[in-house]
Write an enzyme that holds these catalytic residues in place. Structure first.
Site, PDB file in Angstrom:
ATOM      1  N   PHE A 141     -33.645 -10.759 -70.305  1.00  0.00           N
ATOM      2  CA  PHE A 141     -32.973  -9.748 -69.814  1.00  0.00           C
ATOM      3  C   PHE A 141     -33.930  -9.244 -68.604  1.00  0.00           C
ATOM      4  O   PHE A 141     -35.126  -9.531 -68.497  1.00  0.00           O
ATOM      5  CB  PHE A 141     -33.284  -8.375 -70.787  1.00  0.00           C
ATOM      6  CG  PHE A 141     -32.777  -7.129 -70.344  1.00  0.00           C
ATOM      7  CD1 PHE A 141     -31.592  -6.750 -70.876  1.00  0.00           C
ATOM      8  CD2 PHE A 141     -33.698  -6.407 -69.738  1.00  0.00           C
ATOM      9  CE1 PHE A 141     -31.140  -5.607 -70.488  1.00  0.00           C
ATOM     10  CE2 PHE A 141     -33.145  -4.872 -69.470  1.00  0.00           C
ATOM     11  CZ  PHE A 141     -31.778  -4.526 -69.833  1.00  0.00           C
ATOM     12  N   ASP A 210     -39.835  -9.641 -77.288  1.00  0.00           N
ATOM     13  CA  ASP A 210     -38.963  -8.932 -77.148  1.00  0.00           C
ATOM     14  C   ASP A 210     -37.944  -8.754 -78.209  1.00  0.00           C
ATOM     15  O   ASP A 210     -36.912  -9.569 -78.293  1.00  0.00           O
ATOM     16  CB  ASP A 210     -38.259  -8.853 -75.791  1.00  0.00           C
ATOM     17  CG  ASP A 210     -37.530  -7.756 -75.358  1.00  0.00           C
ATOM     18  OD1 ASP A 210     -37.073  -7.013 -76.401  1.00  0.00           O
ATOM     19  OD2 ASP A 210     -37.481  -7.323 -73.958  1.00  0.00           O
ATOM     20  N   TYR A 235     -33.464   2.822 -78.718  1.00  0.00           N
ATOM     21  CA  TYR A 235     -32.201   3.459 -78.595  1.00  0.00           C
ATOM     22  C   TYR A 235     -31.043   2.411 -78.775  1.00  0.00           C
ATOM     23  O   TYR A 235     -29.854   2.856 -78.452  1.00  0.00           O
ATOM     24  CB  TYR A 235     -32.026   4.198 -77.125  1.00  0.00           C
ATOM     25  CG  TYR A 235     -32.378   3.245 -76.156  1.00  0.00           C
ATOM     26  CD1 TYR A 235     -31.368   2.242 -75.533  1.00  0.00           C
ATOM     27  CD2 TYR A 235     -33.720   3.092 -75.360  1.00  0.00           C
ATOM     28  CE1 TYR A 235     -31.778   1.368 -74.355  1.00  0.00           C
ATOM     29  CE2 TYR A 235     -33.775   2.259 -74.313  1.00  0.00           C
ATOM     30  CZ  TYR A 235     -33.091   1.292 -73.892  1.00  0.00           C
ATOM     31  OH  TYR A 235     -33.178   0.407 -73.165  1.00  0.00           O
ATOM     32  N   LYS A 236     -31.140   1.274 -79.322  1.00  0.00           N
ATOM     33  CA  LYS A 236     -30.157   0.418 -79.415  1.00  0.00           C
ATOM     34  C   LYS A 236     -29.854   0.586 -80.763  1.00  0.00           C
ATOM     35  O   LYS A 236     -29.416   1.544 -81.657  1.00  0.00           O
ATOM     36  CB  LYS A 236     -30.492  -0.940 -79.234  1.00  0.00           C
ATOM     37  CG  LYS A 236     -30.510  -0.917 -77.573  1.00  0.00           C
ATOM     38  CD  LYS A 236     -31.032  -2.318 -76.945  1.00  0.00           C
ATOM     39  CE  LYS A 236     -31.080  -2.177 -75.321  1.00  0.00           C
ATOM     40  NZ  LYS A 236     -31.683  -3.278 -74.865  1.00  0.00           N
ATOM     41  N   ARG A 384     -18.704  -7.963 -74.681  1.00  0.00           N
ATOM     42  CA  ARG A 384     -19.962  -8.055 -75.606  1.00  0.00           C
ATOM     43  C   ARG A 384     -19.430  -7.096 -76.716  1.00  0.00           C
ATOM     44  O   ARG A 384     -18.954  -5.953 -76.389  1.00  0.00           O
ATOM     45  CB  ARG A 384     -21.133  -7.513 -75.015  1.00  0.00           C
ATOM     46  CG  ARG A 384     -22.252  -8.563 -75.004  1.00  0.00           C
ATOM     47  CD  ARG A 384     -23.608  -7.953 -74.308  1.00  0.00           C
ATOM     48  NE  ARG A 384     -23.753  -6.429 -74.158  1.00  0.00           N
ATOM     49  CZ  ARG A 384     -24.874  -5.948 -74.316  1.00  0.00           C
ATOM     50  NH1 ARG A 384     -25.975  -6.430 -74.487  1.00  0.00           N
ATOM     51  NH2 ARG A 384     -25.122  -4.698 -74.204  1.00  0.00           N
TER      52      ARG A 384
HETATM   53  C1  LIG Z   1     -32.285  -3.218 -73.580  1.00  0.00           C
HETATM   54  C2  LIG Z   1     -33.472  -4.176 -73.176  1.00  0.00           C
HETATM   55  C3  LIG Z   1     -34.489  -3.834 -72.293  1.00  0.00           C
HETATM   56  C4  LIG Z   1     -34.664  -2.348 -71.901  1.00  0.00           C
HETATM   57  O1  LIG Z   1     -35.719  -1.943 -71.335  1.00  0.00           O
HETATM   58  P1  LIG Z   1     -36.118  -0.423 -70.752  1.00  0.00           P
HETATM   59  O2  LIG Z   1     -37.349  -0.480 -70.349  1.00  0.00           O
HETATM   60  O3  LIG Z   1     -35.771   0.434 -71.930  1.00  0.00           O
HETATM   61  O4  LIG Z   1     -35.053  -0.195 -69.800  1.00  0.00           O
HETATM   62  C5  LIG Z   1     -35.453  -4.714 -72.200  1.00  0.00           C
HETATM   63  N1  LIG Z   1     -35.679  -5.960 -72.739  1.00  0.00           N
HETATM   64  C6  LIG Z   1     -34.366  -6.347 -73.399  1.00  0.00           C
HETATM   65  C7  LIG Z   1     -34.583  -7.702 -74.167  1.00  0.00           C
HETATM   66  C8  LIG Z   1     -33.380  -5.559 -73.597  1.00  0.00           C
HETATM   67  O5  LIG Z   1     -32.299  -5.854 -74.430  1.00  0.00           O
END
Ligand SMILES: *Cc1c(COP(=O)(O)O)cnc(C)c1O
Length: 418
Positions: A141, A210, A235-236, A384
């Site tokens: 990501f 992560d 939040y997921k 997705r």
């Molecule tokens: C959703 C997600 C993020 C989001 O990071 P934020 O700081 O909350 O915007 C980071 N890493 C991964 C792998 C994600 O899926």
């Protein structure tokens, strides 16, 4: 379309719709759906923003009107605001296989990636000063990659992108830290957390996982696998609400060595001493920085109540059954060659989503959403679909595949949606 293929199609659909109904009737998690605010939309985007747990609006109203409005500053002590980051961390801990005292809820995932990568590099270099390489998941990501690059520059390291599946083989005597996404957010591929962590440790490196796409979706078992640091979103699959603060896990025996690059006053051993010299607090509190965002934190705390009595192994079993079933429905309904499943079929390599490669994925997803099936689109060509076992039904999976087939069938018809 000839009459015979139409009838055969209806029979196939009938079979899968009936199967979905039977599976929903036997699903021990099915009752959980009533604990969320949902309508008859098929919501398959919980891997981006989890649905609203029904208790949250009243709890947030209470926090605002009573705890803030009436109790004002007393709430920092009398309503448990001050300890909320560690208390809520301890509520998340069992969901990611962590014993109490190692998880703090604070800041965003991006910020926690920074704390964890710098903290891990500092520990690795304390053990062996020559370690100057940070391996970053090549399909990470983006935020993790950007932040790792900056963290590396600040610590005299360089970043080397390596596919998650090859990290174990690539770790060597110069590796300080490996930063790996537990699930590839695009393809839904699940990385080998156990083997990769072992390989990092064999090489003398530290590993930061992560777990944004696995916390609340499947057993993560951070303690059991000896993970050094982990970060994740709330939040997921944890349904904490838009922008809900993220969590940071630091393994208990590393806590004392965790030298945070953001040593704010909230992580001080005695914050209200207002001392001019920093002295880090003990344990999870070291991950804090400044004043916590109480409204979001307490919304998250309320939303975590949906996990009471839920066994994460059961969640995983349902997630795999749902994603298997969705792929079967797609294969049955969608004309050959129109989509290509890019999520691995093997259970041990699959997260809780199904990604389909498809030409004009953006247009197709817009049409799906217009017809009440909400997934998301990742450029250039990925559809997705996230499956949240607490509220997604087998009927949802069947309907999503059926509507996708309709949209794709019309797209090939002149005059249909392009
Ligand atoms: C959703 C997600 C993020 C989001 O990071 P934020 O700081 O909350 O915007 C980071 N890493 C991964 C792998 C994600 O899926």
């Amino acid at each position: 379309m000839s009459e015979t293929t139409t009838v055969a199609g209806a029979a196939r659909r009938g079979g899968l719709a009936e199967e979905a109904a039977a599976r929903d009737a036997g699903d021990r998690l099915a009752a959980k759906r009533a604990e969320f605010v949902l309508d008859d939309t098929v919501y398959l985007d919980g891997n981006s923003l989890g649905a609203l747990p029904a208790g949250v609006p009243d709890r947030v109203a209470d926090v605002v009107r009573r705890e803030w409005g009436e109790m004002r500053i007393r709430s920092w002590t009398e309503s448990g605001w001050w300890e909320a980051p560690e208390r809520i961390g301890d509520r998340i801990a069992p969901l990611v296989g962590a014993a109490p005292g190692q998880v703090v809820v604070s800041d965003s995932t991006s910020v926690n990636v920074f704390k964890a990568v710098v903290g891990a590099v500092r520990i690795a270099q304390e053990d062996a000063p020559g370690r100057t390489e940070v391996l970053v998941d090549a399909s990470t990501f983006p935020t993790d990659g950007y932040i790792a690059e900056s963290a590396a520059r600040m610590t005299g390291c360089t970043v080397r992108p390596v596919p998650a599946g090859e990290m174990a083989a690539e770790a060597g005597p110069y590796t300080a830290v490996m930063l790996v996404n537990h699930v590839d957010y695009r393809t839904g591929e699940l990385a080998d957390l156990s083997g990769t962590t072992r390989a990092a440790h064999r090489a003398g490196a530290r590993v930061v996982w992560d777990v944004c796409h696995t916390a609340g979706a499947l057993p993560v078992d951070l303690d059991a696998h000896g993970v050094d640091f982990a970060v994740g979103c709330t939040y997921k699959y944890l349904n904490g609400g838009p922008g809900a603060p993220a969590f940071l896990y630091v393994r208990a025996d590393l806590a004392e060595r965790f030298d945070s690059p953001l040593p704010g006053w909230n992580s001080h051993v005695d914050p209200f001493a207002m001392a001019s010299v920093y002295a880090a607090g003990d344990g999870a509190v070291r991950g804090r920085v400044g004043t916590p965002d109480i409204l979001s934190l307490l919304a998250l705390e309320e939303s975590l109540k949906v996990w009471d009595g839920v066994d994460i192994a059961e969640v995983r079993a349902k997630s795999l059954a749902l994603t298997d079933f969705f792929v079967r429905c797609v294969e049955a309904y969608v004309p050959d060659g129109r989509v290509h499943v890019i999520t691995p079929a093997a259970h041990e390599r699959r997260g809780s989503q199904v990604a389909l490669r498809c030409p004009d994925a953006g247009g197709v997803m817009a049409e799906l959403i217009a017809r009440g099936v909400v997934g998301d689109y990742r450029r250039p060509d990925v559809l997705r679909f996230g499956f949240t076992p607490l509220y997604t039904s087998f009927a949802d999976a069947e309907r999503a595949a059926r509507v996708l087939a309709e949209v794709l069938a019309e797209a090939t018809t002149p005059g249909g949606p392009a």
